[in-house]
Design a protein around this motif. Sequence first.
Motif, short mmCIF file in Angstrom:
data_model
loop_
_atom_site.label_atom_id
_atom_site.label_comp_id
_atom_site.label_asym_id
_atom_site.label_seq_id
_atom_site.Cartn_x
_atom_site.Cartn_y
_atom_site.Cartn_z
N ARG A 19 0.86 -1.18 0.00
CA ARG A 19 0.00 0.00 0.00
C ARG A 19 0.90 1.23 0.00
N TRP A 20 0.58 2.19 -0.88
CA TRP A 20 1.40 3.38 -1.08
C TRP A 20 0.52 4.62 -0.94
N THR A 21 0.98 5.58 -0.13
CA THR A 21 0.16 6.74 0.19
C THR A 21 1.01 8.00 0.10
N GLY A 22 0.40 9.07 -0.39
CA GLY A 22 1.06 10.36 -0.45
C GLY A 22 0.16 11.48 0.00
N TRP A 23 0.68 12.37 0.85
CA TRP A 23 -0.07 13.53 1.34
C TRP A 23 0.65 14.81 0.90
N LEU A 24 -0.11 15.89 0.75
CA LEU A 24 0.44 17.20 0.43
C LEU A 24 -0.13 18.24 1.38
N THR A 25 0.71 19.21 1.74
CA THR A 25 0.27 20.32 2.57
C THR A 25 0.50 21.61 1.80
N PRO A 26 -0.57 22.27 1.33
CA PRO A 26 -0.40 23.54 0.60
C PRO A 26 0.25 24.59 1.49
N VAL A 27 1.15 25.39 0.90
CA VAL A 27 1.87 26.39 1.67
C VAL A 27 0.96 27.51 2.12
#
Length: 999
Positions: A541-549
Amino acid sequence: MVHRLSLRTSVAAAVASVILFAPALRAQRSPTGELSGTVTADAGKGVGEATLQIARNDGSGAQTAVTDANGAFRIRALAPGLYHVTARRIGFHEAQRRSIRIIAGQTTEIHVTLTSSPTQLSTVEVRVSPTSIDASTSELARRIGVEDVGLVPAGRDANSLIELVPGATKGFVWGGAGDAANNYQIDGVSVNHPGIGGDFLSPSIDWIEALEVRGLGAGAESGEFQGAIINAVTKTGSNNWRGSLRANYISPSLTSSNIRPNEEGAEQSMRREFSGETSGPIIKDRLYYFLGGIILDRAIQVPDLTTIDLDDLRSEKQDVRDLRGIAKLTFLPGLHDRIDALVSHRDNQIDRAELNGLNDPVTSLRVRSPTRFYEAAWTRTGLTSSFVAKVAGFDSRETRLGYEGDSVPGIQIFSLGRQPVYQNALFNQRTRPRNVSGNVSYSKTHTLPGGENKIVLGAEVTRGWWENSRTRNGGLTWMPYLHPITRQVDPYNAQSWPEVASEWGGEMHLDSDVEDDALFAQDYLTLLPGLTFTPGLRYGRWTGWLTPVDSADGRFLAVRHKALDPRFGVVWDISGRNDLVMKAHWGRYHQSMNSLFFDRAQGADVYSNETFFFQGPSFTDSRRVYTAAQRDALRNSPTGFQGTSIVSILNEAGAPENYRQPYVEQALLSVEKRFGPKWKLEAMYVNRVNKDIVGLVDHNLANNYSPIRNVVVKDHVTQITILDQFGAPLVIPVLYVANNDLRADLIRRRDGLIPRPPTPGYSFADINRLTYTPDIQLTTVDGARRAMHQFSLTLRTERKEFSGFGSLTFTSLRGNTSGLTAFGTTGSTFSAGSAVRPNEGINAEGYLPNFPPVESKIWLSGELPYGFRGGVFATYSLGNFFTPTFQITPRFRFQASSSLLDDELLTAVEGQTILLEERGNRKYPSRSNLDLRLERRFKGPGFDWLATADAFNVLASDAVIERNLTINDQISTDPTSTFAAPRRRVNPLAIQLGMRVEF
């Protein structure tokens, strides 16, 4: 068709011959087998009167032998099967090895190393000869022991040993798309870069016992790669106290140069290294330590392309200082347990990074990159089972800053040909990669009639964080024009500028998290003495998160995918004597997650567009800056910024849709043949096909763009026609433009104060039919392709007098995707890929770079007369493929049917790159390389010291390995700007002198 039938007939005949003759071979063999080998101490001296006990894995058939004065032994009349070996000698640790295969009619050889211990017998590993064949697994792992290749000239970091592997170079292994495609490990724990993937720590070669390069036929325990697993096994202390000091020096006076007059390039002119290590016991038989430290200084020189004297080198050099330290503790609380703990720190400093022969040295960068690494492991072993738990992680911060800080803008001359930079670096960059990984595994071996069954179960977890901020210094870059008559300009005197353009944006702000999770089950099932099956299954299982600046919403889930990776292999001992073995394997291997796969997810706003203004206001200070608001307020002023601007689209993004993590399907077939105990020949074929290549896809691409035919390219200022790769006027057969830009251009031409003919190739009637409705998604690119076929022959020998290895590899790597993904990031020249940028799909199919079609490698090492020892490493390569390119930028005007096209017509396609020929249509020349090593040991009072000498590139090759592939800058008065002008040659002939003291 005739050739295909002939090939199939030959293969069928070969297989039939093997099947027919196998029974005869079996009938001729002896009904029993033998075990022989040597037992040595740490220093390599034979251990006499050591006792060896051997028994089948179920405890039956026990026998005992004692070594002679030289440490040799032989045990005869062993029934075929799998055996457990134990070696003992008073004053030494006990050594064990499970599942040694005894084959009827064959002598199996092993080498046992015993470590001194006055009181307790504890377990260490038994080494198997490199020429032996492992018939218990379908994997073809390449284990490169540092002691085995210590006399082979190689680089000073662990990953330089990859160059010894057939069909592989540093970073590019078995068809993988660079470092990002590999899974880098230290002691079996992943330590990949969470942002861009690939190698990050690069341990010193002095700190490791071996480098394992795996992935061919790997079982379910292995994953998270499309190239290879590259595992560095670190050293461990023992009861014997040891220490060493090393010094290596490459002097400018002992180094030639491959830099040619009026040619760009960069090469190492000096390398100075001091290192030391020590290991031994803290508590005898219980607690050991290993300590190491390195100080490395390097100088990189570049030519000075700003002077009349073509042979000038810049007085400034790129200075590199690398300080590293490592500390490792090993605790043996009991006979079956081992605990390891490791910490390491690295401080990498580079002054004048990215220095070149054209830019003012003040525009180079100061790089600082402190990193700390930690690791812990617990291993528990039993007679038929084992349990291993490991955890490792790192935390690093890197800054790449211009010497004038964030507030001073860079200056880049706006001209045809080279565009030198002055005053400050154009961008500053600050990054922070962090990573923590852990895995557990449990194995259990069960004895079966005529064989055994070994089951391995386990799990892996990785979490990573990656922050990357790239900002334009001063908020803009000034781009002064050359004087129309003198064709000169003083970059620091703004009053002398006849006109000035400016560039804005092109920045990056990324804050990402990644997670990899996996469960696996692998079975090694031997039902018959000569036949082993290796089924396995891996769940990932592969997961990616992003946090907008600039968002108050915080972190959001960008992508997630889960999948099963089946693996299956067969091992057939054709001869029945373990000297002719065939292996076949098929498996699926998913890539580990990094932010490169999903940083284009909609909502993160990681990238900003680049805006170009042809005209700027008058000012007297070259350091003067304007805010975006001040710029916009002056856009309508005759002396301000030009009202019309050109925007290069860099911020393409899409909502994730049916996201699937990329993987590679691999099929492997190999045959291994031993010729006596000292030689082994191997033939291997591997086929790899990349699947689910991720990228941005515009589902309306075909309806959003229209072609302009036979477009001539001119310089924007002088209107000089640009020359192509053949020296003729550059004519692009097809140039795609966005329909909204084409529609606006037709309306301007129709409704302007002075009506003009319609855009070449179109009529005003097309205005009503042209539509532009982008529908961009982050998903699997259906048309993305990448496939490799590789055949390799290798010959290995290990003798008392010398050791050697030779390989010949044939590789075909074709497709339309040269990187790990269908898009990639290279700063301001970011490419969203051909599924969004239609011009980048032109001529995209062909031979991919970084893998030569034919390559051979040979290394030899051994004893020489008069007490000398030496080694040689030779390579031959036919050369990699390359392709001429052209990039659409504001520096050019375009003409079709004798009509100049408006700049606004190309707004949506600014920055796109076009391959001007079929991909891989050209190839670098073939090249050879020869490196030598010589050393001599001298005895001192209580210590030994060794004098060493390495000679790199003994043949003094000056082969070009990197050329100017873009024709954007091509003008006849500047040879460095012409297509195929050398950018980098092989490292020159260099002599490295060294000394090592061992005590």
